[in-house]
Write a protein that holds these residues in place. Sequence first.
Motif, PDB file in Angstrom:
ATOM      1  N   LEU A  24       0.821  -1.207   0.000  1.00  0.00           N
ATOM      2  CA  LEU A  24       0.000   0.000   0.000  1.00  0.00           C
ATOM      3  C   LEU A  24       0.859   1.263   0.000  1.00  0.00           C
ATOM      4  CD1 LEU A  24      -2.890  -1.036   2.421  1.00  0.00           C
ATOM      5  CD2 LEU A  24      -3.012  -0.738  -0.056  1.00  0.00           C
ATOM      6  N   VAL A  25       1.966   1.258   0.734  1.00  0.00           N
ATOM      7  CA  VAL A  25       2.872   2.412   0.743  1.00  0.00           C
ATOM      8  C   VAL A  25       3.452   2.618  -0.650  1.00  0.00           C
ATOM      9  CG1 VAL A  25       5.127   3.215   1.591  1.00  0.00           C
ATOM     10  CG2 VAL A  25       3.425   2.367   3.207  1.00  0.00           C
ATOM     11  N   LYS A  26       3.833   1.516  -1.294  1.00  0.00           N
ATOM     12  CA  LYS A  26       4.373   1.601  -2.657  1.00  0.00           C
ATOM     13  C   LYS A  26       3.300   2.128  -3.614  1.00  0.00           C
ATOM     14  CE  LYS A  26       6.495  -1.084  -6.316  1.00  0.00           C
ATOM     15  NZ  LYS A  26       6.847  -2.386  -6.828  1.00  0.00           N
ATOM     16  N   GLN A  27       2.087   1.602  -3.504  1.00  0.00           N
ATOM     17  CA  GLN A  27       0.991   2.027  -4.373  1.00  0.00           C
ATOM     18  C   GLN A  27       0.660   3.498  -4.127  1.00  0.00           C
ATOM     19  OE1 GLN A  27      -2.613  -0.268  -3.862  1.00  0.00           O
ATOM     20  NE2 GLN A  27      -3.363   0.272  -5.892  1.00  0.00           N
ATOM     21  N   LEU A  28       0.634   3.923  -2.860  1.00  0.00           N
ATOM     22  CA  LEU A  28       0.368   5.320  -2.532  1.00  0.00           C
ATOM     23  C   LEU A  28       1.449   6.220  -3.119  1.00  0.00           C
ATOM     24  CD1 LEU A  28      -1.331   7.421  -1.047  1.00  0.00           C
ATOM     25  CD2 LEU A  28       0.036   6.968   1.000  1.00  0.00           C
ATOM     26  N   SER A  29       2.665   5.791  -3.069  1.00  0.00           N
ATOM     27  CA  SER A  29       3.775   6.560  -3.644  1.00  0.00           C
ATOM     28  C   SER A  29       3.586   6.713  -5.154  1.00  0.00           C
ATOM     29  CB  SER A  29       5.100   5.858  -3.339  1.00  0.00           C
ATOM     30  OG  SER A  29       6.152   6.500  -3.984  1.00  0.00           O
ATOM     31  N   GLU A  30       3.187   5.638  -5.825  1.00  0.00           N
ATOM     32  CA  GLU A  30       2.945   5.689  -7.271  1.00  0.00           C
ATOM     33  C   GLU A  30       1.777   6.621  -7.600  1.00  0.00           C
ATOM     34  OE1 GLU A  30       2.373   1.583  -8.252  1.00  0.00           O
ATOM     35  OE2 GLU A  30       4.516   1.122  -8.184  1.00  0.00           O
ATOM     36  N   VAL A  31       0.720   6.572  -6.801  1.00  0.00           N
ATOM     37  CA  VAL A  31      -0.450   7.427  -7.012  1.00  0.00           C
ATOM     38  C   VAL A  31      -0.054   8.895  -6.848  1.00  0.00           C
ATOM     39  CG1 VAL A  31      -2.674   8.120  -5.997  1.00  0.00           C
ATOM     40  CG2 VAL A  31      -2.198   5.702  -6.433  1.00  0.00           C
ATOM     41  N   ARG A  32       0.702   9.198  -5.805  1.00  0.00           N
ATOM     42  CA  ARG A  32       1.133  10.581  -5.579  1.00  0.00           C
ATOM     43  C   ARG A  32       2.031  11.074  -6.714  1.00  0.00           C
ATOM     44  NH1 ARG A  32       2.171  10.171   0.926  1.00  0.00           N
ATOM     45  NH2 ARG A  32      -0.003  10.573   1.512  1.00  0.00           N
ATOM     46  N   ALA A  33       2.936  10.218  -7.191  1.00  0.00           N
ATOM     47  CA  ALA A  33       3.831  10.604  -8.294  1.00  0.00           C
ATOM     48  C   ALA A  33       3.019  10.897  -9.557  1.00  0.00           C
ATOM     49  CB  ALA A  33       4.856   9.499  -8.553  1.00  0.00           C
ATOM     50  N   GLU A  34       2.045  10.044  -9.851  1.00  0.00           N
ATOM     51  CA  GLU A  34       1.214  10.266 -11.043  1.00  0.00           C
ATOM     52  C   GLU A  34       0.374  11.531 -10.892  1.00  0.00           C
ATOM     53  OE1 GLU A  34      -2.113   8.062 -13.882  1.00  0.00           O
ATOM     54  OE2 GLU A  34      -1.116   6.914 -12.296  1.00  0.00           O
ATOM     55  N   ARG A  35      -0.150  11.760  -9.694  1.00  0.00           N
ATOM     56  CA  ARG A  35      -0.935  12.968  -9.455  1.00  0.00           C
ATOM     57  C   ARG A  35      -0.069  14.215  -9.638  1.00  0.00           C
ATOM     58  NH1 ARG A  35      -4.293  13.052  -4.134  1.00  0.00           N
ATOM     59  NH2 ARG A  35      -2.206  13.226  -3.307  1.00  0.00           N
ATOM     60  N   ASP A  36       1.180  14.164  -9.184  1.00  0.00           N
ATOM     61  CA  ASP A  36       2.109  15.295  -9.377  1.00  0.00           C
ATOM     62  C   ASP A  36       2.380  15.517 -10.862  1.00  0.00           C
ATOM     63  OD1 ASP A  36       2.215  15.619  -6.642  1.00  0.00           O
ATOM     64  OD2 ASP A  36       4.188  14.654  -6.404  1.00  0.00           O
ATOM     65  N   GLU A  37       2.558  14.419 -11.611  1.00  0.00           N
ATOM     66  CA  GLU A  37       2.776  14.535 -13.056  1.00  0.00           C
ATOM     67  C   GLU A  37       1.566  15.162 -13.744  1.00  0.00           C
ATOM     68  OE1 GLU A  37       3.656  10.584 -14.355  1.00  0.00           O
ATOM     69  OE2 GLU A  37       5.685  10.609 -13.535  1.00  0.00           O
ATOM     70  N   LEU A  38       0.366  14.766 -13.320  1.00  0.00           N
ATOM     71  CA  LEU A  38      -0.854  15.341 -13.899  1.00  0.00           C
ATOM     72  C   LEU A  38      -0.963  16.834 -13.582  1.00  0.00           C
ATOM     73  CD1 LEU A  38      -3.462  12.516 -13.236  1.00  0.00           C
ATOM     74  CD2 LEU A  38      -2.548  13.250 -15.440  1.00  0.00           C
ATOM     75  N   ALA A  39      -0.554  17.230 -12.386  1.00  0.00           N
ATOM     76  CA  ALA A  39      -0.591  18.654 -12.029  1.00  0.00           C
ATOM     77  C   ALA A  39       0.356  19.447 -12.925  1.00  0.00           C
ATOM     78  CB  ALA A  39      -0.231  18.835 -10.554  1.00  0.00           C
ATOM     79  N   VAL A  40       1.537  18.896 -13.178  1.00  0.00           N
ATOM     80  CA  VAL A  40       2.493  19.564 -14.065  1.00  0.00           C
ATOM     81  C   VAL A  40       1.929  19.626 -15.480  1.00  0.00           C
ATOM     82  CG1 VAL A  40       4.764  19.359 -15.157  1.00  0.00           C
ATOM     83  CG2 VAL A  40       4.531  18.987 -12.691  1.00  0.00           C
ATOM     84  N   ALA A  41       1.363  18.521 -15.956  1.00  0.00           N
ATOM     85  CA  ALA A  41       0.782  18.494 -17.307  1.00  0.00           C
ATOM     86  C   ALA A  41      -0.345  19.511 -17.422  1.00  0.00           C
ATOM     87  CB  ALA A  41       0.269  17.082 -17.628  1.00  0.00           C
TER      88      ALA A  41
END
Length: 151
Positions: A24-41
Amino acid sequence: MTDPEMLERITARRAELDELEERLVKQLSEVRAERDELAVAERVWQRMSEQLAEERAQAGSPVVRVAGRAVGLIPDRGPGVEESALPSDYQRIMAAVRQVGGPAACRVIGETLGLNTEARGKLEPLRAKLTKLADRGWLHKRGDGKFTVRP
């Protein structure tokens, strides 16, 4: 149930939960990274949209200098490019072609615009503008040399 058996079950469950927490920690980290990428996009998209809107507004009637004279550029017809982007004399030509109501020869368009159509040389600048409008996609030049407004 004996105490060692209970202790073994607790230890096994703790191991299962630790493994689940790690996933879950790994999955949460991936979700946060993707959300950050979407914010930049989203910020990049917003900036590009604003720049494009500004360019379109400025392209309304582009003017360049040729031999010291201001000359209006004729934009290509395309999505988002309105007829109002044309210089005023070209807008009048478009209105005259519409007013004729069908395939129109240069002479008829000239008469509609109130030009002197008696001398052939007087129509050549108009013919050049009509051809330029056809080349840019605003008019259709037929095989017989007549012009119509593109739908």
